[in-house]
Motif scaffolding. Structure first.
Motif, mmCIF file in Angstrom:
data_model
loop_
_atom_site.group_PDB
_atom_site.id
_atom_site.type_symbol
_atom_site.label_atom_id
_atom_site.label_comp_id
_atom_site.label_asym_id
_atom_site.label_seq_id
_atom_site.Cartn_x
_atom_site.Cartn_y
_atom_site.Cartn_z
ATOM 1 N N LEU A 188 0.836 -1.208 0.000
ATOM 2 C CA LEU A 188 0.000 0.000 0.000
ATOM 3 C C LEU A 188 0.866 1.251 0.000
ATOM 4 O O LEU A 188 0.598 2.202 -0.725
ATOM 5 C CB LEU A 188 -0.937 0.001 1.213
ATOM 6 C CG LEU A 188 -1.839 1.245 1.333
ATOM 7 C CD1 LEU A 188 -2.768 1.383 0.130
ATOM 8 C CD2 LEU A 188 -2.664 1.204 2.617
ATOM 9 N N PHE A 189 1.931 1.249 0.806
ATOM 10 C CA PHE A 189 2.756 2.461 0.880
ATOM 11 C C PHE A 189 3.514 2.714 -0.422
ATOM 12 O O PHE A 189 3.694 3.857 -0.816
ATOM 13 C CB PHE A 189 3.718 2.399 2.064
ATOM 14 C CG PHE A 189 3.042 2.713 3.361
ATOM 15 C CD1 PHE A 189 2.587 3.994 3.631
ATOM 16 C CD2 PHE A 189 2.826 1.732 4.308
ATOM 17 C CE1 PHE A 189 1.948 4.293 4.820
ATOM 18 C CE2 PHE A 189 2.188 2.016 5.502
ATOM 19 C CZ PHE A 189 1.742 3.297 5.759
ATOM 20 N N ALA A 190 3.949 1.639 -1.086
ATOM 21 C CA ALA A 190 4.608 1.838 -2.381
ATOM 22 C C ALA A 190 3.625 2.499 -3.347
ATOM 23 O O ALA A 190 3.992 3.396 -4.104
ATOM 24 C CB ALA A 190 5.099 0.506 -2.940
ATOM 25 N N ALA A 191 2.351 2.070 -3.284
ATOM 26 C CA ALA A 191 1.342 2.628 -4.191
ATOM 27 C C ALA A 191 1.005 4.069 -3.823
ATOM 28 O O ALA A 191 0.860 4.924 -4.702
ATOM 29 C CB ALA A 191 0.088 1.760 -4.164
ATOM 30 N N VAL A 232 -2.563 9.870 4.919
ATOM 31 C CA VAL A 232 -3.716 9.502 4.095
ATOM 32 C C VAL A 232 -3.753 7.982 3.910
ATOM 33 O O VAL A 232 -4.808 7.357 4.022
ATOM 34 C CB VAL A 232 -3.674 10.230 2.740
ATOM 35 C CG1 VAL A 232 -4.815 9.770 1.846
ATOM 36 C CG2 VAL A 232 -3.746 11.737 2.942
ATOM 37 N N ALA A 233 -2.586 7.374 3.670
ATOM 38 C CA ALA A 233 -2.520 5.915 3.503
ATOM 39 C C ALA A 233 -3.047 5.220 4.764
ATOM 40 O O ALA A 233 -3.832 4.262 4.686
ATOM 41 C CB ALA A 233 -1.085 5.481 3.222
ATOM 42 N N ILE A 234 -2.634 5.722 5.928
ATOM 43 C CA ILE A 234 -3.055 5.093 7.185
ATOM 44 C C ILE A 234 -4.557 5.283 7.393
ATOM 45 O O ILE A 234 -5.255 4.370 7.857
ATOM 46 C CB ILE A 234 -2.221 5.647 8.359
ATOM 47 C CG1 ILE A 234 -0.796 5.095 8.237
ATOM 48 C CG2 ILE A 234 -2.832 5.292 9.704
ATOM 49 C CD1 ILE A 234 0.221 5.769 9.114
ATOM 50 N N VAL A 249 -9.045 8.096 -3.765
ATOM 51 C CA VAL A 249 -9.306 8.798 -2.505
ATOM 52 C C VAL A 249 -9.506 10.290 -2.764
ATOM 53 O O VAL A 249 -8.857 10.877 -3.627
ATOM 54 C CB VAL A 249 -8.157 8.531 -1.491
ATOM 55 C CG1 VAL A 249 -6.811 8.987 -2.027
ATOM 56 C CG2 VAL A 249 -8.432 9.178 -0.141
ATOM 57 N N VAL A 250 -10.472 10.865 -2.057
ATOM 58 C CA VAL A 250 -10.686 12.314 -2.042
ATOM 59 C C VAL A 250 -10.395 12.751 -0.606
ATOM 60 O O VAL A 250 -10.958 12.194 0.327
ATOM 61 C CB VAL A 250 -12.144 12.692 -2.402
ATOM 62 C CG1 VAL A 250 -12.322 14.206 -2.422
ATOM 63 C CG2 VAL A 250 -12.547 12.074 -3.737
ATOM 64 N N TYR A 251 -9.483 13.711 -0.427
ATOM 65 C CA TYR A 251 -9.095 14.101 0.935
ATOM 66 C C TYR A 251 -8.873 15.599 1.001
ATOM 67 O O TYR A 251 -8.716 16.268 -0.013
ATOM 68 C CB TYR A 251 -7.835 13.342 1.374
ATOM 69 C CG TYR A 251 -6.619 13.590 0.507
ATOM 70 C CD1 TYR A 251 -6.481 12.947 -0.718
ATOM 71 C CD2 TYR A 251 -5.610 14.468 0.908
ATOM 72 C CE1 TYR A 251 -5.379 13.173 -1.519
ATOM 73 C CE2 TYR A 251 -4.496 14.701 0.115
ATOM 74 C CZ TYR A 251 -4.387 14.050 -1.106
ATOM 75 O OH TYR A 251 -3.295 14.287 -1.899
#
Ligand SMILES: [Zn+2]
Length: 438
Positions: free
Chosen positions: A178-181, A191-193, A217-219
Motif C-alpha cells: 500500500l505504501f509503495a502505491a 492519508v494511507a493510514i 481517494v478524495v481528501y
C-alpha cells in the motif's frame, strides 16, 4: 553594535510600535485570538539575549511586500533550498545580524526553521543596517512561527496558520505494498493510514492485499498562501480488494460525531476489526513467507500469524473486558479479551503489555493491549491471533458478524445529498485510473 541600536530606536520612534503597525495593516484580516508565545530554556541562551514568555493578541501578518516600506524596514521572502544552512538562508534574506543567526541556532523554539522542507517560504524584515527585525515562517505542523526583535533580544511566538481546505484526489494500483502505491501517487502516509483505518473492518491490510488492488481517494488538502501545509481528513475513498469494491464516504450529522458510511448508508464500523496489528509503514513491509519449524510442531497451533517487528503495537479487535494477562506455555506473554459473552480473542508471543492492561480492564475496539515479541514458542517476532466462539477457535474471516448501524431515516436525505456526488466522483476516478494504468 551602538550604531545599529540607534538606528533601531530611531525606527521605533518613527514607526511607533511595530505590532501596532501590523494590526493596522492587518485590519480586515481575521484575528486569531489569544496565542501563547513560547520562551526559550535559559540554558540555550546568551546572557545578553533576553527572552520572555508572553501571551498576547496576534493578528496575521500582512501579505509579503518586497522592497522598501515607508518605515525604513525591508521585507524579503526566500524559499528554503536543499542543504540550506541558517546562515546561508539569512544571507539571501539580506540579514546581516550575527546575534540573530546565533539566536536561531541556539533557540529551542526556533529550531524548527532548520527542519523546514525545501521549497517553504521564509520572510524576513530587516532594518537599513541589516539587523533582523522579524522572521516569519510556516512550520511543517502548520504553525506560523515569528521571531521578533525585542530590545536586545528576540521573542519567539507561534500561532495556528490560517489554513484553507481544498479537496485533493489521488488514485493508485497496488503492485508491492500500500505504501509503495501511495508513494507513487504522491500521497502522505497520514492519508494511507486513514485509508487502512477506514476499511479496517473489511480488509486486513497486512494479509489481504493483492497485486492489482486499486484505490481512489478524495481528501482535504490544507493550504496556506497556496502552499500545501498538510493533509486533513479523507472525505471519500474506494478500495478494490481481490476484485471486490468497498466505498466509504465521511458523514457528520452536525453534532461533531462523524463516521464513514458506504454510499447506501451503512456504517463501515463493525463489531470486529480484521487485523489486530497497528497498520504502519514498518509493519506493512513484513511478509508472511518464513514460518518456521517450531510452530509446525506446536500441534495445537491454530489462529493467524502476523510477522511484524518487535514492539509493533497490538490492538484489541473489539470492545470487551480483559480476562487474562500473563505467561501461558507456548503462547508466551498472552492477553485474552472477552467480548459480548461468547466471543474472545487471544494475542500471543507479546514482548510486553500496554499500560493499564490487567485482568478486568475494559477495552474499546482499537485500544492497544501489548507489543509484538517472540515469547513462548516462536522463532521470530510475530503476533499470534486467535478468535474464539464459546471457547472454540474459529477462522475470523469465515465468521458472520453483526453489521453496524445504518444511517437513520431522519438523516437519510442529508446523507444522500453529501454522499452521492462523492460516490459519483469515486466512480469517475476509478475509470480514469484504470484507463491510465492499462
Ligand atoms: Zn501462531
Amino acid at each position: 553594535m551602538p550604531i545599529a541600536k540607534s538606528v533601531i530606536l530611531a525606527h521605533k520612534k518613527r514607526g511607533g510600535s511595530r505590532k501596532a503597525l501590523w494590526f493596522a495593516v492587518a485590519a480586515g484580516i481575521p484575528c486569531f485570538g489569544v496565542v501563547a508565545a513560547f520562551g526559550v530554556a535559559p540554558d540555550t541562551l546568551d546572557d545578553k539575549l533576553r527572552v520572555e514568555r508572553i501571551v498576547q493578541e496576534i493578528a496575521l501578518p500582512p501579505l509579503p511586500v518586497v522592497g522598501t516600506s515607508e518605515h525604513d524596514t525591508f521585507v524579503r521572502e526566500e524559499r528554503i533550498q536543499r542543504g540550506d544552512t541558517v546562515a546561508a538562508l539569512l544571507a539571501r534574506l539580506a540579514v546581516d545580524d550575527p546575534d540573530a543567526v546565533d539566536f536561531i541556532r541556539r533557540s529551542r523554539d526556533a529550531r524548527s526553521l532548520t527542519q523546514l522542507r525545501p521549497g517553504r517560504s521564509v520572510r524576513a524584515e530587516t532594518a537599513a543596517d541589516g539587523s533582523m527585525q522579524s522572521l516569519t515562517y510556516l512550520t511543517p505542523n502548520g504553525l506560523l512561527l515569528s521571531i521578533e526583535r525585542h530590545g536586545d533580544g528576540f521573542e519567539v511566538s507561534e500561532q495556528q496558520a490560517d489554513l484553507e481546505s481544498q479537496p485533493l484526489m489521488a488514485s493508485g494500483e497496488i503492485r508491492s505494498s500500500l505504501f509503495a502505491a501511495t508513494d507513487a501517487a504522491g500521497l502522505a502516509d497520514a492519508v494511507a493510514i486513514q485509508i487502512a483505518e477506514i476499511f479496517s473492518s473489511h480488509i486486513d491490510f497486512h494479509r489481504d492485499l493483492r497485486r492489482g488492488d486499486r484505490f481512489s481517494v478524495v481528501y482535504e488538502g490544507l493550504h496556506h498562501d497556496g502552499e500545501l501545509v498538510r493533509t486533513g481528513r479523507v472525505l471519500a475513498a474506494e478500495f478494490v480488494n481481490q476484485g471486490k469494491s468497498y466505498k466509504a464516504v465521511w458523514f457528520e450529522a452536525g453534532s461533531g460525531q462523524g463516521g464513514y458510511y458506504s454510499p447506501d448508508g451503512n456504517s463501515l464500523r463493525k463489531a470486529f476489526l480484521r487485523s489486530p496489528l497497528e497498520f504502519s509503514r514498518i509493519s506493512s513491509g513484513f511478509t508472511h513467507a518464513r514460518f518456521h519449524p517450531i510452530l509446525k510442531q506446536w500441534t495445537a497451533h491454530r489462529g493467524t500469524d502476523y510477522a511484524a517487528p518487535t514492539g509493533t503495537r497490538v490492538r484489541t479487535t473489539a470492545d470487551g473486558v480483559v480476562s487474562f494477562v500473563g505467561r501461558q506455555g507456548g503462547y508466551g506473554n498472552l492477553v485474552i479479551v472477552q467480548h459480548h459473552g461468547k466471543y474472545s480473542t487471544y494475542y500471543a508471543h507479546l514482548s510486553g503489555f500496554a499500560p493499564g492492561i490487567g485482568k478486568g480492564a475494559r477495552v474499546s475496539q482499537g485500544d492497544f493491549v501489548g507489543y509484538v515479541g517472540q515469547t513462548g514458542l516462536a522463532t521470530g517476532p510475530h503476533l499470534h491471533y486467535e478468535f474464539h466462539i464459546n471457547g472454540v477457535q474459529h477462522d475470523p474471516v469465515k465468521v458472520a458478524l453483526p453489521e453496524a448501524v445504518p444511517i437513520t431515516r431522519e438523516l437519510r436525505s442529508a446523507f444522500e445529498t453529501r454522499a452521492l456526488p462523492l460516490a459519483h466522483q469515486l466512480g469517475l476516478m476509478r475509470q480514469a485510473s484504470v484507463a491510465a494504468l492499462h
